[in-house]
Design an enzyme around this catalytic site. Structure first.
Site, mmCIF file in Angstrom:
data_model
loop_
_atom_site.group_PDB
_atom_site.id
_atom_site.type_symbol
_atom_site.label_atom_id
_atom_site.label_comp_id
_atom_site.label_asym_id
_atom_site.label_seq_id
_atom_site.Cartn_x
_atom_site.Cartn_y
_atom_site.Cartn_z
ATOM 1 N N CYS A 1 8.242 56.130 3.848
ATOM 2 C CA CYS A 1 8.598 57.512 4.140
ATOM 3 C C CYS A 1 7.395 58.419 3.977
ATOM 4 C CB CYS A 1 9.718 58.007 3.244
ATOM 5 S SG CYS A 1 10.146 59.690 3.683
ATOM 6 N N THR B 1 9.059 56.961 10.892
ATOM 7 C CA THR B 1 8.574 58.087 11.701
ATOM 8 C C THR B 1 7.058 58.251 11.603
ATOM 9 O OG1 THR B 1 9.040 59.544 9.849
ATOM 10 C CG2 THR B 1 10.740 59.346 11.535
ATOM 11 N N GLY C 1 13.109 64.780 3.120
ATOM 12 C CA GLY C 1 12.653 64.556 1.745
ATOM 13 C C GLY C 1 13.594 63.676 0.954
ATOM 14 N N LEU C 2 14.308 62.813 1.658
ATOM 15 C CA LEU C 2 15.114 61.776 1.011
ATOM 16 C C LEU C 2 16.206 62.306 0.102
ATOM 17 C CD1 LEU C 2 12.029 59.591 0.568
ATOM 18 C CD2 LEU C 2 14.056 58.877 1.828
ATOM 19 N N GLY D 1 18.430 55.514 15.762
ATOM 20 C CA GLY D 1 18.360 56.620 14.821
ATOM 21 C C GLY D 1 18.659 57.962 15.456
ATOM 22 N N ASN E 1 12.460 51.067 1.832
ATOM 23 C CA ASN E 1 11.706 52.098 2.551
ATOM 24 C C ASN E 1 10.347 52.240 1.889
ATOM 25 O OD1 ASN E 1 10.629 54.250 3.849
ATOM 26 N ND2 ASN E 1 12.193 55.736 3.244
ATOM 27 N N GLY F 1 12.771 52.959 17.187
ATOM 28 C CA GLY F 1 11.869 54.045 17.552
ATOM 29 C C GLY F 1 12.225 54.530 18.942
HETATM 30 C C1 LIG Z 1 16.715 62.925 9.890
HETATM 31 C C2 LIG Z 1 16.114 61.576 9.613
HETATM 32 C C3 LIG Z 1 16.213 61.031 8.332
HETATM 33 C C4 LIG Z 1 15.665 59.768 8.055
HETATM 34 N N1 LIG Z 1 15.786 59.230 6.805
HETATM 35 C C5 LIG Z 1 15.319 57.977 6.542
HETATM 36 C C6 LIG Z 1 15.502 57.358 5.259
HETATM 37 O O1 LIG Z 1 16.146 57.907 4.358
HETATM 38 N N2 LIG Z 1 14.965 56.126 5.051
HETATM 39 C C7 LIG Z 1 14.279 55.454 6.049
HETATM 40 O O2 LIG Z 1 13.811 54.328 5.818
HETATM 41 N N3 LIG Z 1 14.129 56.005 7.285
HETATM 42 C C8 LIG Z 1 14.617 57.240 7.545
HETATM 43 N N4 LIG Z 1 14.460 57.786 8.805
HETATM 44 C C9 LIG Z 1 13.740 57.027 9.868
HETATM 45 C C10 LIG Z 1 14.699 56.337 10.849
HETATM 46 O O3 LIG Z 1 15.520 55.404 10.178
HETATM 47 C C11 LIG Z 1 13.914 55.635 11.972
HETATM 48 O O4 LIG Z 1 13.024 54.703 11.377
HETATM 49 C C12 LIG Z 1 13.080 56.590 12.825
HETATM 50 O O5 LIG Z 1 13.752 57.825 12.988
HETATM 51 C C13 LIG Z 1 12.727 56.012 14.199
HETATM 52 O O6 LIG Z 1 13.891 55.694 14.945
HETATM 53 P P1 LIG Z 1 14.567 56.736 16.022
HETATM 54 O O7 LIG Z 1 13.457 57.194 16.927
HETATM 55 O O8 LIG Z 1 15.619 55.928 16.715
HETATM 56 O O9 LIG Z 1 15.121 57.864 15.219
HETATM 57 C C14 LIG Z 1 15.012 59.053 9.091
HETATM 58 C C15 LIG Z 1 14.928 59.613 10.388
HETATM 59 C C16 LIG Z 1 15.467 60.847 10.662
HETATM 60 C C17 LIG Z 1 15.369 61.398 12.055
#
Ligand SMILES: Cc1cc2nc3c(=O)[nH]c(=O)nc-3n(C[C@H](O)[C@H](O)[C@H](O)COP(=O)(O)O)c2cc1C
Length: 310
Positions: free
Chosen positions: A132, A195, A73-74, A267, A129, A245
């Site tokens: 989200c 995500t 939730g940012l 990530g 972003n 991803g």
């Molecule tokens: C715990 C968590 C918090 C995240 N918070 C943000 C965020 O604040 N802003 C954003 O643009 N993406 C956020 N993401 C998305 C990641 O930056 C990324 O786009 C996504 O997890 C896919 O990459 P990954 O599979 O390598 O994790 C978050 C992901 C996770 C798992």
């Protein structure tokens, strides 16, 4: 000969194409003792909003097969405190591109955050972003409607004194349509994917596992879909694309580069191994060396679609 790992990303030179992804690397400073910032191309901070945000109630994060679902939730300390408390430490690592992820509920919130960040030194670019899925009336509106996205990007671009990367949501029918909307409105680069909206149910209690009910799925489970979306986006626009991803290894990163990405973000892998970004950057250099790739940039979009020889 050592491969040349440098890449150019909308006017920013990265020492290599590996960037830590938003929300999985704190404000960056939390990792300075763990990861050598000289060995990664850049880092993206967690989403920064105009005012501090408490985030969603717990539980906010659960593990799934080959991934996890989060509904953080940012949560963040707001732009003023970010500039005062976190940014000064990041200025010690000028070789590592600091990209600030920006989030808001309304267009004017995004613009206000960017206006404030413009006054601070030590930032290479902004990542918007627009995607989200966890806030009720926030990013999802911009992320899934091309005209709302274009409006947001145009307003952010007008204000921005730095390159503007627009992060796309994968929760849409047509990635090329969203990619073109962002490019047309002035985006300097795209990053994807955020995500995937997901739901996990505890069958004993018959209740959702996350307090927020739904959350965002990340990790290796989403990788093949993300690679396809990066490929589609890269074909649709002329601006650079940052792919992410489920990247956990150098080989995963190469897939995204071949699909058309100029750089990649890591990530969820940082949860399993906090040094994942640095390890991956080193492994990618070795991979390039072993495969006689002299310049990592030559992998970009090198997917071979010619029919295999008989
Ligand atoms: C715990 C968590 C918090 C995240 N918070 C943000 C965020 O604040 N802003 C954003 O643009 N993406 C956020 N993401 C998305 C990641 O930056 C990324 O786009 C996504 O997890 C896919 O990459 P990954 O599979 O390598 O994790 C978050 C992901 C996770 C798992």
């Amino acid at each position: 000969m050592k491969p040349d790992m440098r890449v150019q990303l909308c006017g920013v030179e990265l020492v290599n194409p590996v960037i830590a992804a938003s929300g999985t690397f704190g404000y960056g400073v939390e990792f300075e003792e763990i990861v050598s910032f000289r060995r990664i191309g850049g880092l993206v901070t967690k989403g920064i909003s105009r005012e501090p945000m408490a985030g969603n109630p717990a539980p906010r994060l659960i593990e799934t097969a080959a991934g996890m679902i989060n509904a953080i939730g940012l949560q963040n300390l707001g732009v003023e405190k970010f500039i005062a408390l976190k940014l000064p430490a990041l200025r010690r690592y000028p070789q590592c591109a600091v990209i600030v992820n920006v989030f808001g509920y309304r267009v004017e919130d995004y613009v206000a955050v960017i206006a404030r960040l413009n006054q601070a030194d030590g930032i290479a670019a902004y990542e918007l972003n627009a995607s989200c899925p966890n806030t009720r009336d926030g990013g999802i509106v911009f992320g899934s409607d091309p005209s709302a996205l274009a409006q947001l990007v145009a307003a952010a671009k007008r204000e921005s004194a730095r390159p503007l990367i627009v992060k796309l949501s994968p929760n849409v029918t047509s990635i090329p349509e969203m990619a073109r909307a962002a490019e047309g409105a002035g985006a300097d680069a795209l990053s994807l994917v955020n995500t995937f909206v997901a739901l996990s149910i505890d069958i004993e209690t018959r209740r959702p596992r996350l307090a927020n009910v739904t959350g965002g799925l990340s990790g290796p489970a989403i990788k093949p879909i993300a690679v396809r979306m990066v490929w589609e986006a890269a074909k649709a626009v002329k601006i650079p694309v940052i792919g992410m991803g489920g990247i956990a290894t150098a080989e995963d990163a190469v897939e995204f580069l071949l699909a058309g990405a100029t750089a990649v973000q890591v990530g969820t892998a940082s949860y399993a191994d906090p040094r994942a970004t640095e390890r991956l950057a080193g492994d990618l250099e070795q991979w390039c060396g072993r495969h006689h790739v002299q310049h990592v940039g030559s992998l970009r979009g090198a997917l071979d679609l010619t029919p295999p020889a008989e």
